[in-house]
Scaffold this motif. Structure first.
Motif, mmCIF file in Angstrom:
data_model
loop_
_atom_site.group_PDB
_atom_site.id
_atom_site.type_symbol
_atom_site.label_atom_id
_atom_site.label_comp_id
_atom_site.label_asym_id
_atom_site.label_seq_id
_atom_site.Cartn_x
_atom_site.Cartn_y
_atom_site.Cartn_z
ATOM 1 N N GLY A 413 -12.194 38.361 -18.763
ATOM 2 C CA GLY A 413 -12.862 39.618 -18.764
ATOM 3 C C GLY A 413 -14.494 39.461 -18.624
ATOM 4 N N THR A 414 -14.799 38.372 -18.986
ATOM 5 C CA THR A 414 -16.205 38.288 -19.445
ATOM 6 C C THR A 414 -16.688 37.420 -18.210
ATOM 7 O OG1 THR A 414 -16.011 35.979 -20.431
ATOM 8 C CG2 THR A 414 -16.174 37.871 -21.815
ATOM 9 N N PHE A 415 -18.005 37.396 -17.982
ATOM 10 C CA PHE A 415 -18.752 36.779 -16.816
ATOM 11 C C PHE A 415 -18.795 35.084 -16.931
ATOM 12 C CE2 PHE A 415 -22.448 35.287 -14.070
ATOM 13 C CZ PHE A 415 -21.840 35.661 -12.586
ATOM 14 N N ALA A 416 -18.341 34.358 -16.006
ATOM 15 C CA ALA A 416 -18.017 32.967 -16.404
ATOM 16 C C ALA A 416 -19.483 32.374 -16.598
ATOM 17 C CB ALA A 416 -17.637 32.236 -15.180
ATOM 18 N N PRO A 417 -19.568 31.506 -17.814
ATOM 19 C CA PRO A 417 -20.658 30.860 -18.287
ATOM 20 C C PRO A 417 -21.049 29.796 -17.332
ATOM 21 C CG PRO A 417 -19.110 30.450 -19.785
ATOM 22 C CD PRO A 417 -18.495 31.377 -19.042
ATOM 23 N N ASP A 418 -22.280 29.358 -17.095
ATOM 24 C CA ASP A 418 -22.665 28.343 -15.951
ATOM 25 C C ASP A 418 -22.690 27.356 -16.721
ATOM 26 O OD1 ASP A 418 -23.037 27.202 -13.591
ATOM 27 O OD2 ASP A 418 -25.469 27.734 -13.741
ATOM 28 N N LEU A 419 -21.750 26.606 -17.088
ATOM 29 C CA LEU A 419 -21.440 25.360 -17.844
ATOM 30 C C LEU A 419 -21.954 24.105 -16.825
ATOM 31 C CD1 LEU A 419 -17.966 25.690 -19.166
ATOM 32 C CD2 LEU A 419 -20.034 26.201 -20.353
ATOM 33 N N ALA A 420 -22.785 23.363 -17.552
ATOM 34 C CA ALA A 420 -22.934 21.980 -16.727
ATOM 35 C C ALA A 420 -21.719 21.124 -16.686
ATOM 36 C CB ALA A 420 -24.161 21.258 -17.404
ATOM 37 N N LEU A 421 -21.314 20.665 -15.620
ATOM 38 C CA LEU A 421 -20.074 20.090 -15.267
ATOM 39 C C LEU A 421 -20.583 18.435 -15.117
ATOM 40 C CD1 LEU A 421 -18.270 22.601 -13.449
ATOM 41 C CD2 LEU A 421 -17.997 22.338 -15.739
ATOM 42 N N ARG A 422 -19.558 17.549 -15.306
ATOM 43 C CA ARG A 422 -19.630 16.234 -14.917
ATOM 44 C C ARG A 422 -18.410 15.955 -13.796
ATOM 45 N NH1 ARG A 422 -20.218 15.812 -20.205
ATOM 46 N NH2 ARG A 422 -18.280 15.223 -20.639
ATOM 47 N N GLY A 423 -18.557 15.658 -12.771
ATOM 48 C CA GLY A 423 -17.494 15.447 -11.685
ATOM 49 C C GLY A 423 -18.127 15.654 -10.336
ATOM 50 N N SER A 424 -17.524 16.116 -9.294
ATOM 51 C CA SER A 424 -17.847 16.306 -8.164
ATOM 52 C C SER A 424 -18.776 17.524 -7.662
ATOM 53 C CB SER A 424 -16.676 16.500 -7.086
ATOM 54 O OG SER A 424 -15.858 17.462 -7.487
ATOM 55 N N ILE A 425 -18.716 18.660 -8.927
ATOM 56 C CA ILE A 425 -19.705 19.521 -8.905
ATOM 57 C C ILE A 425 -20.598 19.698 -9.881
ATOM 58 C CG2 ILE A 425 -18.276 21.083 -7.480
ATOM 59 C CD1 ILE A 425 -16.672 22.120 -10.259
ATOM 60 N N GLY A 426 -21.800 20.247 -9.960
ATOM 61 C CA GLY A 426 -22.697 20.219 -10.830
ATOM 62 C C GLY A 426 -22.664 21.259 -11.895
ATOM 63 N N SER A 427 -22.164 22.474 -11.620
ATOM 64 C CA SER A 427 -22.216 23.487 -12.654
ATOM 65 C C SER A 427 -20.850 24.434 -12.192
ATOM 66 C CB SER A 427 -23.427 24.076 -12.568
ATOM 67 O OG SER A 427 -23.618 24.884 -11.482
ATOM 68 N N VAL A 428 -20.639 25.550 -12.932
ATOM 69 C CA VAL A 428 -19.678 26.519 -12.576
ATOM 70 C C VAL A 428 -20.450 27.472 -11.521
ATOM 71 C CG1 VAL A 428 -18.800 28.772 -13.403
ATOM 72 C CG2 VAL A 428 -18.751 26.725 -14.929
ATOM 73 N N ALA A 429 -21.723 27.708 -11.347
ATOM 74 C CA ALA A 429 -22.096 28.248 -10.250
ATOM 75 C C ALA A 429 -21.945 27.907 -8.880
ATOM 76 C CB ALA A 429 -23.722 28.485 -10.515
ATOM 77 N N ASP A 430 -21.748 26.428 -8.802
ATOM 78 C CA ASP A 430 -21.924 25.701 -7.691
ATOM 79 C C ASP A 430 -20.334 26.018 -7.084
ATOM 80 O OD1 ASP A 430 -24.134 24.897 -7.975
ATOM 81 O OD2 ASP A 430 -23.454 22.773 -8.654
ATOM 82 N N THR A 431 -19.411 26.299 -7.762
ATOM 83 C CA THR A 431 -18.057 26.524 -7.186
ATOM 84 C C THR A 431 -17.647 27.994 -6.597
ATOM 85 O OG1 THR A 431 -17.149 27.569 -9.647
ATOM 86 C CG2 THR A 431 -16.995 25.157 -9.262
ATOM 87 N N LEU A 432 -18.809 29.007 -6.630
ATOM 88 C CA LEU A 432 -18.279 30.226 -6.236
ATOM 89 C C LEU A 432 -19.591 30.624 -4.991
ATOM 90 C CD1 LEU A 432 -18.351 32.079 -9.782
ATOM 91 C CD2 LEU A 432 -16.555 31.715 -8.153
ATOM 92 N N HIS A 433 -20.058 29.504 -4.397
ATOM 93 C CA HIS A 433 -21.085 29.997 -3.214
ATOM 94 C C HIS A 433 -20.080 30.570 -2.212
ATOM 95 C CE1 HIS A 433 -24.124 26.604 -4.249
ATOM 96 N NE2 HIS A 433 -23.890 27.750 -5.546
#
Length: 512
Positions: A413-433
């Motif tokens: 129910g909360t807004f997804a925190p923009d975690l810094a990620l290691r892998g093919s994507i840089g952060s949570v924000a990048d997944t929602l474009h």
């Protein structure tokens, strides 16, 4: 009997920020969208001066922040925000819950229209909706265009047509609340040579002396003055008047100067105006955001008695509604999905009304008790927990939508925190474009990924690593809110069943 085929999927009435945001969100999902706007040209009056809070974060999550910052062309203002005649100073917080971007409404609407058109939204200016009808299969509207009158039909219609919403009136949705008697005026100017900005932020005014930055209560109303930079000047007045104004009629510098003189009892030198606006505060909230195939968003659904929140609240309505309406149009929406728009955004509207009406109580009183209340609240706002709490209120960042299930994860129910990620994507924000739901696997849980193939066409799945992961996996809705999360090392059997239930609840049954 065959039902007539709708000519488009969704009609949006109103091409202000809410309607234009909704048009883009629908086009992200491939929904045919027609926007009808009665005005032939975009409004020149800058009712809003920028964007902030949770919606500014959402702009970043859509990958659009660079374009908004380019349209602004101004540095981010320091995070100090008005609150009921006081100021909430968040500058000393490492991660302030509220930030803003300076972008006057005409420029904002120009950018939002471009973004919607780039994805194929049809926007007709000078086309006024004059009547509407709905049945079990579609909504039909009568439109008066610049050349002729015509009819158009759609599966759904959304009223984003503002304070005096014709859609709301024709649909018969009540709009209870009150209108406050004050007329508020706001002006932004270049810094005049005759005015001296002192080191402590106060001003030296010729013939008046030192003028304190921020809000000043007077016997005739409220006066405020501040600067984001040494080169700009913002001035505000609020006073009771026994007359009404046409909001579409621009305010003049002379009218503004007269108001300053009445409220402050002195003249203030003003530079070249960059924004002049006049408005009246209301506290109103519709009883329902949906009437069968007709929905409301933005100022058509809610009005708040404080500045700086309305535009963001309306655009967040649009982000919440877009993917749910797309699900109905595309045929995959589970029962109750569209009704959750009312449940969630009515809750959000009530929360915004709570703090904006509290601001009314703070700013309106002129007796000793009112001054004492402001002094006490001002003291509280010197403490980090209090100003963080109030900053989150202003930003709309404290909102948690109710989620199904007996014991949902604390993140649900909360807004997804923009975690810094290691892998093919840089952060949570990048997944929602792309505005699609996302399952983010943070613990390489193949057992959870095996649940998802039935939703492959509706869901993006990413595997990545994060430091101090808050969950093994999170299911993020297109509006950035977390629908479900698996606890760290949650047993496979429990997690798989809960994920399957959440996917079905929000995104329909799996494909066979």
């Amino acid at each position: 009997m065959r039902m007539p085929v709708a000519e488009t999927d969704v009609i949006i009435v109103g091409a202000a920020p809410t309607g234009l945001t909704l048009a883009r969100e629908l086009r992200l999902a491939g929904v045919r969208t027609l926007v009808l706007e009665r005005l032939p040209e975009p409004r020149a009056v800058a009712k809003a001066g920028g964007l902030g809070g949770r919606m500014l974060e959402m702009v970043r999550y859509r990958g659009l922040l660079d374009r908004f910052e380019a349209a602004s062309g101004q540095p981010r203002p320091a995070p100090r925000f008005p609150f009921g005649g006081l100021h909430v100073d968040l500058t000393e917080l490492v991660d302030p819950p509220m930030q803003a971007l300076l972008l006057p409404q005409p420029q904002m609407e120009s950018l939002l229209e471009k973004l919607a058109r780039e994805l194929g939204a049809e926007i007709r200016r000078g086309h006024e909706m004059v009547a509407l009808r709905q049945d079990d299969g579609q909504v039909s509207v009568d439109v008066c265009g610049p050349d002729d009158a015509y009819q158009v039909s759609a599966q759904y219609l959304v009223g984003c047509d503002g304070v005096g919403s014709r859609v709301r009136q024709l649909t018969g949705i009540p709009f209870p609340g009150i209108t406050y008697p004050e007329v508020n005026r706001l002006g932004s100017f270049s810094m005049p040579d005759a005015l001296t900005l002192l080191d402590d932020g106060d001003y030296l005014v010729p013939g008046f002396g030192r003028l304190r930055s921020g809000y000043t209560q007077t016997a005739n109303g409220v006066f405020a003055i501040s600067s984001y930079t040494p080169h700009d000047l913002g001035v505000y007045t609020s006073e009771e008047e026994n007359r009404t104004y046409d909001d579409d009629q621009p305010m003049t510098v002379a009218e503004f100067g007269d108001s300053v003189r009445r409220v402050l009892g002195a003249d203030i030198p003003l530079g070249e105006p960059t924004r002049l606006t006049r408005f009246t505060f209301h506290a109103r909230h519709v009883e329902r955001y949906r009437d069968r195939r007709i929905l409301l968003a933005g100022d058509a659904a809610h009005l708040f008695p404080s500045g700086g929140v309305a535009v963001s609240a309306g655009m967040l309505d649009a982000v919440n509604l877009g993917w749910k309406l797309a699900g109905e149009v595309k045929g995959w929406a589970p029962p109750g999905l569209l009704d959750s728009y009312h449940a969630e955004r009515h809750l959000a509207g009530a929360r915004t009304l709570l703090h904006t009406q509290a601001q009314v109580a703070l700013r309106r009183g002129l007796d000793a008790a009112a001054h004492a209340l402001r002094d006490v609240v001002a003291e509280l706002l010197l403490d980090d927990p209090a100003r963080r709490r109030v900053g989150a209120l202003i930003a709309g960042a404290d909102l948690r939508y109710p989620m199904p299930g007996a014991d949902p994860h604390p993140l649900a129910g909360t807004f997804a925190p923009d975690l810094a990620l290691r892998g093919s994507i840089g952060s949570v924000a990048d997944t929602l474009h792309a505005g699609r739901p996302v399952l983010l696997d943070l613990a390489d849980r193949a057992d959870l990924r095996e649940v998802t193939p039935g939703w492959h066409g509706r869901l993006d799945v990413h595997t990545a690593e994060a430091d101090n992961r808050p969950a093994d996996a999170i299911l993020i809705r297109p509006d950035g809110h977390i629908a479900w999360a698996a606890g760290v090392d949650e047993p496979a059997g429990t997690a798989r069943g809960a994920l399957r239930e959440s996917l079905s609840h929000w995104f329909g049954l799996p494909d066979v």
